[in-house]
Design an enzyme around this catalytic site. Structure first.
Site, short mmCIF file in Angstrom:
data_model
loop_
_atom_site.label_atom_id
_atom_site.label_comp_id
_atom_site.label_asym_id
_atom_site.label_seq_id
_atom_site.Cartn_x
_atom_site.Cartn_y
_atom_site.Cartn_z
N THR A 89 0.83 -1.14 0.38
CA THR A 89 0.12 0.21 -0.04
C THR A 89 0.80 1.60 0.24
OG1 THR A 89 -1.99 -1.36 0.97
CG2 THR A 89 -1.87 1.37 1.60
N HIS A 108 -6.57 14.95 -8.46
CA HIS A 108 -5.63 13.79 -6.75
C HIS A 108 -5.03 12.49 -6.62
CE1 HIS A 108 -7.65 12.27 -3.13
NE2 HIS A 108 -7.59 13.70 -3.22
N ASN A 110 -5.66 9.62 -4.90
CA ASN A 110 -7.02 8.90 -5.58
C ASN A 110 -8.00 8.99 -5.99
OD1 ASN A 110 -5.26 9.75 -1.77
ND2 ASN A 110 -5.72 7.42 -2.17
N SER A 118 -7.05 -0.24 -5.76
CA SER A 118 -6.73 -0.61 -5.09
C SER A 118 -5.11 -1.26 -4.82
CB SER A 118 -7.88 -1.50 -4.22
OG SER A 118 -6.93 -1.39 -3.20
N SER A 119 -4.58 -0.56 -3.73
CA SER A 119 -3.33 -1.59 -3.65
C SER A 119 -2.93 -2.74 -4.05
CB SER A 119 -2.82 -0.80 -2.32
OG SER A 119 -3.02 0.41 -2.10
N HIS A 167 30.28 -41.28 -7.63
CA HIS A 167 29.93 -41.43 -6.44
C HIS A 167 31.83 -39.89 -5.92
CE1 HIS A 167 26.95 -44.17 -5.04
NE2 HIS A 167 27.09 -44.31 -6.31
N SER A 297 45.90 -15.61 -5.29
CA SER A 297 46.53 -16.02 -3.80
C SER A 297 47.85 -14.56 -4.09
CB SER A 297 46.79 -17.09 -3.72
OG SER A 297 48.19 -17.36 -2.54
N SER A 298 47.18 -13.85 -2.64
CA SER A 298 47.92 -12.79 -2.09
C SER A 298 49.80 -13.43 -1.83
CB SER A 298 47.31 -11.68 -1.11
OG SER A 298 47.28 -12.58 0.00
N LYS A 303 48.97 -18.72 -8.32
CA LYS A 303 47.64 -19.72 -8.04
C LYS A 303 46.68 -19.08 -8.93
CE LYS A 303 46.00 -21.49 -3.92
NZ LYS A 303 43.90 -21.15 -4.46
N ASN A 305 42.38 -19.17 -9.03
CA ASN A 305 41.08 -19.99 -8.78
C ASN A 305 40.32 -19.88 -10.03
OD1 ASN A 305 42.98 -20.05 -6.53
ND2 ASN A 305 41.64 -18.82 -5.73
N GLU A 310 33.08 -20.17 -8.46
CA GLU A 310 32.38 -20.12 -7.09
C GLU A 310 31.74 -18.57 -7.29
OE1 GLU A 310 36.71 -18.57 -6.06
OE2 GLU A 310 37.22 -20.72 -5.47
#
Length: 445
Positions: A89, A108, A110, A118-119, A167, A297-298, A303, A305, A310
């Site tokens: 609303t 106006h 409304n 109507s809402s 598996h 990697s820091s 490296k 990733n 991800e």
């Protein structure tokens, strides 16, 4: 943005009250819902004028203001928190006030802007149409593009044999192309599930007004508004099968969210597989080379990733969480109205957006640039002892199991141990053809 930060407030007292009452998240109603509120209000003004209920000049001014809202010109004039009154609303009042202000003197909020509405029917209609629009014009095209990219890779990799895995253990050989074809099918089926949910989302409760009875609206109002919206958006917007079903629940949003959740599950499988096949370069599976996008990697030089898989995995988790919230919201409708619509809108539209952008990223920054590690695939294909399965028709399961056990314990090749167990060379050549084995797994109709 706070009320004080606004250089020019187009809203009125009801919006101000809502801003003060709901300092909850700092997150506003999704702009796509705001834009659809504008489209609905503009079409409503035009329909009411055509029906002789609204002065043509007033309707024209409202419609032009609504077109500006729909185009995003006044996004800053919709400051209400997304966690607000559950029917929306406050946001409907916000739209009415902004449009009345833009339309000028004598309009106006409304009596004119909200005429025949109507809402309870307008806000959920805006949410449905925002979701329909975003899914149709953004998500489904993104999924189509991702499916095509995966299918291209499936064709390219059709003859690259590698170890299958079940598996997480060695299984009979497959081709890399077969795996990518499976991924393409997952995306294709996911898009189909989403498409199947959209005709229900396209059914909007507009015209039901407060409780589904259509009190204070012309009998032709909803149909005319739907026709205008469909014509302008090129979306197939539908009447509800039953006005009380459409007003009292948001099952269609729950259904669409369920399809999005299933897509998130599919993307999780694909992203996990890509990351694992790209693991290494020396101590992992090493069957794929994923694009090198940034340092991984820091502290560890060189490296790299699997950053895009991800990201996709994180998005999938968020979408599944969003679906839980949407499901709970859908469960909490009472009688003639569900009053968890802003919650559902926020989570559903976020899911659509995240799945769209992450699908694009997966395609552009990962799938399109992925390359096979021929040596790694060949190594895994030749190393899997599960190829002994192909000996079963010739020597039986028990003899084949004994060969596998000896080969696993000694580290020798399956062929070498099979010879010691009395399997002749002709049988070995016939049974242990890796490409023939992989092709056999595709011969199911």
């Amino acid at each position: 943005m706070s009320v004080q930060d606004q250089s020019r407030e187009l809203w009125g007292g009801e919006t101000r009250k809502a801003v003060e009452n709901f300092p909850i998240s700092g997150e506003r109603v999704p702009v796509s819902v705001v834009h659809w509120l504008g489209r609905i209000k503009g079409a409503a003004a035009r329909a009411n004028a055509d029906l002789g209920l609204l002065d043509a000049g007033v309707a024209d001014r409202i419609a032009k203001a609504a077109d500006e809202v729909a185009a995003g010109t006044h996004d800053d004039q919709f400051p209400i928190d997304v966690f607000q009154t559950g029917s929306g609303t406050s946001s409907n009042m916000n739209a009415n006030e902004v449009l009345a202000s833009l339309a000028g003197e004598g309009v106006h909020p409304n009596d004119h802007v909200n005429m025949g509405q109507s809402s309870n029917d307008v806000f959920p209609s805006a949410v449905h149409l925002a979701a329909l629009d975003e899914a149709t014009n953004r998500l489904l095209p993104a999924l189509g593009a991702l499916e095509r990219s995966l299918a291209v890779k499936a064709d390219e990799y059709a003859d690259i044999v590698k170890a299958g895995r079940t598996h997480l253990m060695d299984a009979v050989p497959v081709t890399l192309g077969q795996e990518f074809a499976g991924y393409a099918a997952q995306i294709r089926l996911g898009a189909r599930r989403i498409s199947n949910a959209l005709p229900q989302v396209a059914q909007i409760p507009l015209g039901g007004t407060a409780t589904g009875t259509g009190l204070n609206t012309h009998p032709d109002f909803a149909r005319r508004v739907r026709e205008l919206l469909s014509s302008n958006s090129r979306l197939e917007i539908r009447a509800p099968e039953d006005p009380f079903e459409a007003q009292g629940n948001r099952d269609a949003l729950v259904e669409l969210s369920g399809a999005l959740r299933t897509l998130a599950v599919s993307l999780t499988k694909i992203a996990n597989d890509l990351a694992m096949m790209g693991s290494g370069p020396r101590a992992g599976l090493g069957e794929l080379y994923l694009p090198e996008l940034q340092k991984g990697s820091s502290i560890m030089p060189g490296k790299v990733n699997p950053v895009i898989p991800e990201v996709v995995l994180q998005v999938a988790a968020q979408v599944i969480g969003n679906d839980t919230a949407i499901t709970l919201g859908g469960m909490q409708g009472q009688f003639e109205l569900n009053v968890r619509v802003p919650l559902m809108a926020r989570n559903l539209l976020q899911s659509i957006h995240l799945l769209t952008t992450s699908s694009d990223a997966l395609r552009e920054k990962c799938v399109d640039g992925v390359q096979p590690n021929f040596e790694g695939c060949e190594r895994s294909a030749e190393s899997t002892l599960a190829v002994a399965t192909a000996l079963n028709p010739y020597i039986g399961y028990d003899r084949a199991a004994a060969i596998v056990k000896d080969a696993a314990g000694s580290g020798r090749t399956l062929r070498e141990v099979a010879r010691e167990h009395g399997v002749d060379e002709e049988t070995l050549d016939k049974a242990l053809d890796l490409r023939k084995m992989a092709a056999g797994s595709s011969a199911q109709g």
